[in-house]
Design an enzyme around this catalytic site. Structure first.
Site, short mmCIF file in Angstrom:
data_model
loop_
_atom_site.label_atom_id
_atom_site.label_comp_id
_atom_site.label_asym_id
_atom_site.label_seq_id
_atom_site.Cartn_x
_atom_site.Cartn_y
_atom_site.Cartn_z
N ASP A 1 0.86 -1.16 0.00
CA ASP A 1 0.00 0.00 0.00
C ASP A 1 0.91 1.24 0.00
OD1 ASP A 1 -2.28 1.69 0.47
OD2 ASP A 1 -1.76 1.69 2.60
N ASP B 1 -0.27 5.10 1.02
CA ASP B 1 -0.53 6.04 2.11
C ASP B 1 -0.44 5.35 3.47
OD1 ASP B 1 -2.53 8.68 0.83
OD2 ASP B 1 -1.44 7.20 -0.34
#
Length: 301
Positions: free
Chosen positions: A100, A102
């Site tokens: 991922d 953020d």
């Protein structure tokens, strides 16, 4: 036929009692302890224990070992944890690391940085946190959050890009995987305009995020095309692993939010990085300290 796994403990400080508890937990799970090694770099310590199970471990059996190890506990405040990793994954000649972005690859939530320019940071942060806890549909929440950006000049994207910082150890993690000949990818519910220079700078093999719509030099408050959501993250993991000829059991996924759960569950090992409680509980392993490169020790890279 036996089954080999490695217990990898990591933390700001691993005390002798932490290691003793781990030994007891592994024994209670029916594993025979073999060679041990200790390493670290001043930020955190790593202790690996090679283990053998008398019978091949099924998926359920491996989950039981992980529960036993998690229940052993470690000293509070050390960020310590233990990952139980199949030897086949750690020894695989090629692996795929997918992350991922953020609050994982980078420290910030980009939508919150953008929303600050619209005077809506607190409002958007509350929605983001609810979505990451799994309380809201991600795609719907993203559309609602992006809508508050309508009318902002496009150059705020450049300003936000300058605010973004990689997580501690992110660059070292990617470099280690690449140097060893493995593939590295990121998949993000954030935005291509922010991710593109980061991905290119790190030399990532694959990356994708959402595309902010910009018309006449301003954000429209919309994204183009399908939202990169929970299902899409798993889809790209499978597509990219297949493109590289890497079996799914040799993949490592890392994330922090509910929209990462399908990706974490599909990978050979799913690692929760400073994650929301529901994600941490569902993942195969958890890193609860700010050093993303702890993942390389879990993966044996």
């Amino acid at each position: 036929m036996s089954s080999n796994v490695t217990a990898v403990s990591y933390g700001v400080h691993l005390s002798p009692s932490d290691v003793q508890q781990l030994h007891r937990a592994l024994a209670s799970a029916g594993l025979t302890v073999g060679a041990e090694a200790r390493s670290g770099d001043g930020r955190f310590e790593v202790h690996t224990i090679e283990c053998t199970a008398p019978e091949p471990l099924t998926e359920a059996g491996l989950a039981e070992v992980r529960r036993a190890v998690t229940g052993a506990g470690t000293a509070a405040g050390t960020g310590a944890g233990t990952a139980v990793v199949p030897a086949a994954l750690r020894q695989a000649p090629r692996k795929l690391l997918i992350m991922d972005v953020d609050s994982t690859l980078i420290r910030q939530e980009v939508i919150e940085l953008l929303a600050a320019y619209a005077g809506k940071r607190e409002e958007v942060t509350a929605v983001t946190e609810a979505a990451m806890r799994g309380e809201l549909d991600f795609a719907q929440s993203l559309h609602a959050r992006v809508a508050v950006l309508a009318g902002l000049p496009a150059d705020v994207v450049d300003s936000v890009r300058a605010e973004v910082e990689l997580s501690d150890g992110a660059e070292a993690l990617v470099a280690a995987f690449k140097a060893a000949g493995h593939a590295v990818a990121v998949v993000s519910g954030g935005f291509n305009q922010i991710l593109r220079p980061i991905a290119e700078g790190l030399g990532l093999d694959y990356w994708i995020a959402n595309e902010l719509e910009i018309v006449d030099g301003a954000l429209t408050g919309r994204v183009l095309g399908d939202v990169v959501d929970r299902a899409a993250k798993e889809k790209y993991l499978r597509e990219w692993a297949a493109a590289e000829g890497i079996p799914m059991e040799h993949t490592i996924a890392v994330g922090d939010g509910a929209n990462d759960l399908d990706m974490l569950g599909a990978a050979g090992i799913g690692v929760a990085f400073n994650a929301k409680p529901a994600v941490r509980a569902a993942a195969d392993a958890a890193v609860d300290m700010p050093y993303l490169d702890a993942v390389r020790h879990i993966a044996g890279v």
